[in-house]
Design a protein around this motif. Sequence first.
Motif: not given
Length: 373
Positions: A253, A188, A275, A257
């Motif tokens: 992002t 992530d 993620n 995401h």
Amino acid sequence: MSMDRQIVIHQPARLEIGAGAAAKVGEWAEGAQRVLVLTVPVLADKVEMLGLPGRVEVFTEVPPEPDDRALAAALAVAAELKPDVVVGLGGGSVMDVAKLVSVLWDGAQQLPDVIGPDKVAQRLSRLALVPTTAGTGSEAGIRALVTNAETQAKMAVESGHMRADLAVLDPVLTYSVPPEVTAATGVDAMAHCVEAFTNIRTHDMIDGYARMGIGLVGRYLARAVADGTDTEARAGMMLASYYGGICLGPVNTAAGHALAYPLGTRLHLPHGLANAIIFPHVLAFNQPERPGKTAEVLDALGLPEGAGSQHVAAVARDYCERLGVEMRLSAHGAGESDLRGWAEEAHGIRRLMDNNPREMSVDDVEAIYRAAL
């Protein structure tokens, strides 16, 4: 070059880094009479490490994907305590709730009043953020996310009033994170860097932070998974997570995401795991638009070069699997009948999807979910 585009980077007023740095929280909070610590039950025994002064109240009812009801419960405790200091001790969910509590506990503004950018009127308490995972980088920025309990939509609040007065990166606090969680949260952290790096809003300065973050993941994530007490590796991953948090501010992002959010709200997957599952597929989808930067990502992770999206998807997924991440959505309870609805939901998250370097249709999103099934 994108240096001509104006950006603003918000970082904590004070940053403490290193093994044992958690004890600095008490030194920083000296003179506080009422301290509210937001955390989760498994971390309650680590509150003592902070050395906090005054009356300390610990609230542990922060769920992995906090919604507006969980926030309301935390605000009720804070309204009664009227804290001088709010401390978020935990992962991104805990730190996001702590940010919101620090600006909303007096009731003058409600959550619906502040959704969006720059709507928070003031800070009410000093704020310390102490991450215990290396993933979200929430301690680095001024954004907080909570879920609408009725619609399951993510609600984002962004304000300079939620900037931490103190952030602490203490690798010792991450020793107890299990290998599979270390792996997922580490991917992530990398996804934050990669999505900013390949974003249509990319900026040369943010590219620098992104490259450093991706490089640290390539160097240290496997080590941190293999040995949770490898202090150097844990510290490297905390720094990678922090760099990812910086990337989120001025760039944010993108599709990765957006696709992960329904997996958190509908499947109740932890944010990092959601993620990590999506990461290889979106990296591969965007490869035709960002071939050079995609090649840089693979090189930083020590993955073999190769042409085309299929190669990128295969080697990136293999990387995550070798770290111990269960990459099949079906293993987490997803069924084929779920995919279209999730695809429509993810496609509608325009604040992120509009950042993606390659246009992604609802059918494209559904195809990615199917590939991950």
